[in-house]
Scaffold this motif. Sequence first.
Motif, PDB file in Angstrom:
ATOM      1  N   GLN A   1      -3.592  -2.490  -2.247  1.00  0.00           N
ATOM      2  CA  GLN A   1      -4.353  -2.398  -1.693  1.00  0.00           C
ATOM      3  C   GLN A   1      -4.478  -0.853  -1.514  1.00  0.00           C
ATOM      4  O   GLN A   1      -3.307  -0.646  -0.594  1.00  0.00           O
ATOM      5  N   ASP A   2      -4.895  -0.052  -2.707  1.00  0.00           N
ATOM      6  CA  ASP A   2      -5.150   1.496  -2.926  1.00  0.00           C
ATOM      7  C   ASP A   2      -6.210   2.288  -2.618  1.00  0.00           C
ATOM      8  O   ASP A   2      -6.827   1.747  -4.446  1.00  0.00           O
ATOM      9  N   MET A   3      -6.842   2.605  -1.762  1.00  0.00           N
ATOM     10  CA  MET A   3      -7.997   2.999  -1.315  1.00  0.00           C
ATOM     11  C   MET A   3      -8.853   1.690  -1.118  1.00  0.00           C
ATOM     12  O   MET A   3      -9.519   0.897  -1.908  1.00  0.00           O
TER      13      MET A   3
ATOM     14  N   SER B   1       0.855  -1.226   0.445  1.00  0.00           N
ATOM     15  CA  SER B   1      -0.055   0.012  -0.110  1.00  0.00           C
ATOM     16  C   SER B   1       1.220   0.933   0.098  1.00  0.00           C
ATOM     17  O   SER B   1       1.782   1.290   0.183  1.00  0.00           O
ATOM     18  N   HIS B   2       0.477   2.320  -0.538  1.00  0.00           N
ATOM     19  CA  HIS B   2       1.315   3.212  -0.121  1.00  0.00           C
ATOM     20  C   HIS B   2       0.380   4.839   0.935  1.00  0.00           C
ATOM     21  O   HIS B   2      -0.259   4.305   1.089  1.00  0.00           O
ATOM     22  N   GLN B   3       1.747   5.050   1.766  1.00  0.00           N
ATOM     23  CA  GLN B   3       1.622   5.596   2.611  1.00  0.00           C
ATOM     24  C   GLN B   3       1.634   7.361   2.452  1.00  0.00           C
ATOM     25  O   GLN B   3       0.797   8.388   3.259  1.00  0.00           O
TER      26      GLN B   3
ATOM     27  N   ASP C   1      -8.861   8.164   2.199  1.00  0.00           N
ATOM     28  CA  ASP C   1      -8.922   6.774   1.732  1.00  0.00           C
ATOM     29  C   ASP C   1      -7.691   6.485   0.576  1.00  0.00           C
ATOM     30  O   ASP C   1      -7.599   5.614   0.744  1.00  0.00           O
ATOM     31  N   ASP C   2      -7.006   7.691   0.485  1.00  0.00           N
ATOM     32  CA  ASP C   2      -5.808   7.791  -0.746  1.00  0.00           C
ATOM     33  C   ASP C   2      -4.909   7.405   0.380  1.00  0.00           C
ATOM     34  O   ASP C   2      -3.967   9.206  -0.216  1.00  0.00           O
ATOM     35  N   ASP C   3      -3.741   7.628   0.608  1.00  0.00           N
ATOM     36  CA  ASP C   3      -4.328   5.958   0.928  1.00  0.00           C
ATOM     37  C   ASP C   3      -4.533   4.986   2.280  1.00  0.00           C
ATOM     38  O   ASP C   3      -3.067   3.839   2.574  1.00  0.00           O
ATOM     39  N   GLY C   4      -4.326   6.412   3.278  1.00  0.00           N
ATOM     40  CA  GLY C   4      -4.221   5.845   4.168  1.00  0.00           C
ATOM     41  C   GLY C   4      -5.504   5.102   4.902  1.00  0.00           C
ATOM     42  O   GLY C   4      -5.295   3.820   5.823  1.00  0.00           O
TER      43      GLY C   4
ATOM     44  N   ALA D   1       5.831   8.001  -1.918  1.00  0.00           N
ATOM     45  CA  ALA D   1       6.129   8.374  -3.279  1.00  0.00           C
ATOM     46  C   ALA D   1       5.148   7.840  -4.199  1.00  0.00           C
ATOM     47  O   ALA D   1       5.659   8.205  -5.387  1.00  0.00           O
ATOM     48  N   GLU D   2       4.013   7.317  -3.659  1.00  0.00           N
ATOM     49  CA  GLU D   2       3.126   6.463  -5.362  1.00  0.00           C
ATOM     50  C   GLU D   2       3.120   8.164  -5.706  1.00  0.00           C
ATOM     51  O   GLU D   2       2.798   7.888  -7.348  1.00  0.00           O
ATOM     52  N   GLU D   3       1.960   8.720  -5.328  1.00  0.00           N
ATOM     53  CA  GLU D   3       1.868  10.392  -5.445  1.00  0.00           C
ATOM     54  C   GLU D   3       2.495  11.018  -6.784  1.00  0.00           C
ATOM     55  O   GLU D   3       2.041  11.442  -8.032  1.00  0.00           O
ATOM     56  N   GLY D   4       3.773  10.667  -6.849  1.00  0.00           N
ATOM     57  CA  GLY D   4       5.163  11.488  -8.166  1.00  0.00           C
ATOM     58  C   GLY D   4       5.370  10.806  -9.034  1.00  0.00           C
ATOM     59  O   GLY D   4       6.116  11.137  -9.301  1.00  0.00           O
TER      60      GLY D   4
HETATM   61 ZN   LIG Z   1      -3.725   5.893  -4.182  1.00  0.00          ZN
END
Ligand SMILES: [Zn+2]
Length: 370
Positions: free
Chosen positions: A254-256, A170-172, A189-192, A226-229
């Motif tokens: 598992q993302d969202m 998952s991404h933090q 949600d994304d991605d807590g 840094a998934e969002e990067g």
């Molecule tokens: Zn995400």
Amino acid sequence: MKLSYLIPFLVLVGAFPSNPLRTLEIDQGSYIHVKESEKLSLLRRGIRFIDVTSFPLIGKGSKPKDVAIYSYPEHTSQSELMDSIVNHIDKKSMYNDLAHFTSFYTRYYKSESGYQSALWLADRIYNVTYGLPSELVSVEKFEHDGWDQFSIIVSIRGRETPEDIVILGSHQDSMNLILPSLLSAPGADDDGSGTVTNLETLRLYVELLSQGYRPKNTIEFHFYSAEEGGMLGSLDLFTAYVEKQKKVTAMLQQDMTGYVQDPNDEHVGIITDHTTPQLTDFIKLIIDSYLRIPFKESECGYACSDHSSATKNGYPAAFVIESQMSSNNRYVHTTMDTIDRLSLDHMAEHAKIGLGYILELGNWNFEIKK
Ligand SMILES: [Zn+2]
Ligand SMILES: *[C@@H]1O[C@H](CO)[C@@H](O)[C@H](O)[C@H]1NC(C)=O
């Protein structure tokens, strides 16, 4: 704040001297070169990418690596173990973790609070795994060049075939798409949600381990930065795994995991494009066997989440998300991605996916098919 007030500021940011060119892969084998600042405008237009700037071998457009294909179970065999643990899913604890995780102003990977949130998460993981022998469990802060927010790797060493690695990811990080360095991004949600879902899965797994349970294969929990990067953290990590010749036999992202648009149509989404079909079929089996809700298939496009970094490096990967893409949470990447919009019951279903996945594959004999 009205956007017009922000325009002089945006111009100022755009004029900043250090704005090096980045190489982005926006589709398999299709690359563009843009300034760092332009990455944001791509994302705002819904264009996803893998930022391969630091990986010249990938960025050269070399032939994509073949993904290794293994056989996966066609029937479940761990339902007794699953039954013994699944009632221990603690939604209150998940809620508390998520409340804390979303209290950081943003978890943007380049921000100070994004570094602080990683420190908190690592601390939480140390606490959850506390007391287990160090030959069995290790927690590593995997650092990245160029930004401070590290990824976290929890590794539970297999007793028979430790070289076979099964990963739950998952991404933090979170990101506000309007102004990531200024505006808040609770990222519930994304991605807590995925982070806390996998953390709860880890907590339950630790319960089993402390009772003496041991898997055959190595199980790893990854919390990517840094998934969002543009998948920066996971790409860094999986590229290092290839260099170290690690053998990853499955990766599940598992993302969202928290949003339910229509409670009368609650389901999980399983992504069928840019994922590994054989592994995806096995995840469907897990959902059919262990969840109270069904799955629906959906497509997500290129570079949708960190599983892309696994397949890019030749490792099989699957991706589950809260629902079909058409009924996903619309508030992600804004200040409104908050915990009050999420369903802990739904997150608990996703925790069952993670648990079923590691229990089944933890004891599976992997044979390569291709
Ligand atoms: Zn995400
Ligand atoms: C970890 O445990 C210690 C000792 O019980 C506690 O003080 C600390 O707040 C915990 N940290 C987290 C992040 O849960």
